[in-house]
Design a protein around this motif. Structure first.
Motif, short mmCIF file in Angstrom:
data_model
loop_
_atom_site.label_atom_id
_atom_site.label_comp_id
_atom_site.label_asym_id
_atom_site.label_seq_id
_atom_site.Cartn_x
_atom_site.Cartn_y
_atom_site.Cartn_z
N GLU A 149 0.58 -1.12 -0.04
CA GLU A 149 0.07 0.01 -0.08
C GLU A 149 1.00 1.09 0.00
O GLU A 149 1.34 1.31 0.95
CB GLU A 149 -0.26 0.16 0.75
CG GLU A 149 -1.55 0.95 1.44
CD GLU A 149 -2.48 1.35 2.33
OE1 GLU A 149 -2.18 2.26 2.95
OE2 GLU A 149 -3.52 0.01 2.75
N LEU A 150 0.65 2.34 -1.02
CA LEU A 150 1.36 3.34 -1.56
C LEU A 150 0.34 4.88 -0.45
O LEU A 150 -0.82 4.30 -1.94
CB LEU A 150 1.93 3.95 -2.22
CG LEU A 150 3.10 2.88 -2.73
CD1 LEU A 150 2.93 1.55 -3.34
CD2 LEU A 150 4.20 3.45 -3.01
N CYS A 151 0.02 5.02 -0.01
CA CYS A 151 -0.88 6.79 0.62
C CYS A 151 0.18 7.74 -0.20
O CYS A 151 0.63 7.91 -0.40
CB CYS A 151 -0.81 6.94 1.87
SG CYS A 151 -1.86 8.28 1.98
N LEU A 152 -0.71 7.87 -1.39
CA LEU A 152 -0.22 9.27 -2.04
C LEU A 152 -0.64 10.44 -1.67
O LEU A 152 -1.89 10.56 -1.15
CB LEU A 152 0.01 9.26 -3.20
CG LEU A 152 0.63 8.23 -3.56
CD1 LEU A 152 0.24 7.91 -5.78
CD2 LEU A 152 2.02 8.44 -3.87
N LYS A 153 0.11 12.08 -1.66
CA LYS A 153 -0.73 13.31 -1.42
C LYS A 153 -1.16 14.64 -2.41
O LYS A 153 0.54 14.15 -2.81
CB LYS A 153 -0.54 13.41 0.03
CG LYS A 153 -1.00 12.82 1.48
CD LYS A 153 -0.96 13.28 2.38
CE LYS A 153 -1.60 12.83 3.81
NZ LYS A 153 -1.81 13.76 5.12
N SER A 154 -1.28 14.67 -2.59
CA SER A 154 -1.40 15.58 -3.75
C SER A 154 -0.33 17.20 -3.84
O SER A 154 -0.43 17.59 -1.63
CB SER A 154 -2.98 16.46 -4.12
OG SER A 154 -3.00 17.39 -3.07
N GLY A 155 -0.26 17.84 -4.27
CA GLY A 155 0.88 18.70 -3.86
C GLY A 155 0.02 20.26 -4.36
O GLY A 155 -0.72 20.06 -4.26
N PRO A 156 0.69 21.91 -3.89
CA PRO A 156 -0.01 22.64 -3.95
C PRO A 156 -0.25 23.44 -5.49
O PRO A 156 -1.35 23.77 -5.54
CB PRO A 156 1.61 23.59 -3.73
CG PRO A 156 2.43 23.06 -3.75
CD PRO A 156 1.99 21.61 -3.57
N ASN A 157 0.03 21.99 -6.29
CA ASN A 157 -1.06 22.34 -7.74
C ASN A 157 -1.90 21.72 -8.40
O ASN A 157 -1.85 22.07 -9.19
CB ASN A 157 0.54 22.33 -8.95
CG ASN A 157 1.01 20.87 -8.80
OD1 ASN A 157 1.40 20.23 -7.82
ND2 ASN A 157 1.06 19.64 -9.95
N LEU A 158 -1.86 20.84 -7.44
CA LEU A 158 -3.62 19.87 -7.30
C LEU A 158 -5.01 20.84 -7.02
O LEU A 158 -5.18 19.88 -6.43
CB LEU A 158 -3.42 18.84 -7.46
CG LEU A 158 -2.42 18.32 -8.25
CD1 LEU A 158 -2.21 16.96 -7.74
CD2 LEU A 158 -3.01 18.15 -9.53
N GLY A 159 -4.63 22.26 -6.17
CA GLY A 159 -5.75 22.78 -5.74
C GLY A 159 -5.50 22.88 -4.59
O GLY A 159 -5.02 23.02 -3.92
N MET A 160 -6.21 24.36 -3.65
CA MET A 160 -5.72 24.40 -2.36
C MET A 160 -6.21 23.71 -1.15
O MET A 160 -5.60 23.24 0.13
CB MET A 160 -7.15 25.72 -2.20
CG MET A 160 -6.90 26.82 -2.99
SD MET A 160 -4.81 27.19 -2.74
CE MET A 160 -5.45 27.89 -0.75
N VAL A 161 -7.26 22.36 -1.57
CA VAL A 161 -7.21 21.57 -0.21
C VAL A 161 -6.64 20.36 -0.90
O VAL A 161 -6.79 19.79 -2.05
CB VAL A 161 -9.34 21.36 -0.80
CG1 VAL A 161 -9.42 19.79 0.78
CG2 VAL A 161 -9.84 21.95 -0.32
N ALA A 162 -6.54 19.48 0.00
CA ALA A 162 -5.20 18.44 0.21
C ALA A 162 -5.66 17.12 -0.39
O ALA A 162 -7.03 16.90 0.15
CB ALA A 162 -4.27 18.23 0.71
N SER A 163 -5.77 15.80 -0.54
CA SER A 163 -6.62 15.10 -1.24
C SER A 163 -4.93 14.06 -1.15
O SER A 163 -4.29 13.99 -1.39
CB SER A 163 -6.82 15.59 -2.47
OG SER A 163 -5.67 15.28 -3.61
N GLU A 164 -5.82 12.96 -1.10
CA GLU A 164 -5.12 11.59 -1.18
C GLU A 164 -5.88 10.18 -0.85
O GLU A 164 -6.56 10.11 -1.31
CB GLU A 164 -4.95 10.72 0.65
CG GLU A 164 -4.32 10.23 1.40
CD GLU A 164 -4.68 9.77 2.57
OE1 GLU A 164 -4.35 10.96 3.78
OE2 GLU A 164 -5.20 8.94 3.16
#
Length: 217
Positions: free
Chosen positions: A36-51
């Motif tokens: 399992e790999l958990c990935l989080k979005s960077g600042p270029n993908l919107g104001m609200v972080a996604s996972e």
């Protein structure tokens, strides 16, 4: 949506839990070895972080990948009264190039785990899956062969079932009813709610081990 409860059990009692589950579920167990790999979005993908989570089933002859996004839990007074967490979720099969694709979108690796154990999937008022796994961490990137337990001597038990807006109450009832049968060995509750091990686990495990088999209900 999905309904879920979690708990922990000492590794020394896992064999007894497997015997109980075999009797309750009446289906063959499935071996699990999930990277399992958990990935989080960077600042270029919107104001609200996604996972998102990338899951690779290493037990398959041809390892298959799944991407899963777990959304927020149902809120409100009614949801708080439920003993089971109800949350939104989206998942899909993806190619083995998925990690490179998400890196290209701007996602960053947050953490990775290896979950090793077994699961039972069966019908009991709903399609329920019970997974019992040792959660392991890697000393270096993607080194699944060198994984070591995060909490030695303790394994995670997770009971899940798919649900929809028009039937989640029935699914919650089915899970709650099933979990009552596991109460002597472990306590299951909403994710994030500490449970600890059950005081009666040793005696219940000894009884199951002496019996040597479960009875299909």
């Amino acid at each position: 949506m999905e309904c879920v409860v979690q708990g922990i059990i000492e590794t020394q009692h896992v064999e007894a839990l497997e015997i109980l589950l075999q009797g309750l579920c009446g289906v063959p167990k499935q071996r699990l070895r999930i990277h399992e790999l958990c990935l989080k979005s960077g600042p270029n993908l919107g104001m609200v972080a996604s996972e998102v989570r990338l899951l690779c089933d290493l037990e398959q002859a041809e390892p298959s990948w799944t991407v899963k996004h777990i959304g927020g839990a149902m809120r409100g007074a009614g949801a708080e009264q439920l003993s089971v967490l109800v949350r939104t979720t989206v998942e899909s099969k993806v190619s083995r190039n998925a990690l490179r694709f998400f890196y290209g979108l701007g996602y960053k690796l947050d953490y990775e785990l290896l979950r090793v154990g077994f699961a039972f999937t069966f019908e009991r008022g709903a399609r329920i899956t019970v997974a019992v796994t040792s959660v392991n961490k890697m000393p270096k990137l993607h080194a699944t062969d060198e994984a070591v337990p995060v909490t030695p001597g303790i394994q995670l038990v997770e009971v899940t079932s798919p649900a929809a807006a028009d039937n989640y109450t029935d699914v919650v009832a089915a899970i709650s009813s099933f979990c009552e049968h596991l109460a002597p060995l472990l306590h299951l509750s909403k994710p994030g709610v500490p449970t600890g091990v059950v005081a009666t686990a040793a005696a219940a495990a000894a009884s199951l081990m002496s019996n040597g088999s479960g009875t299909t209900l």
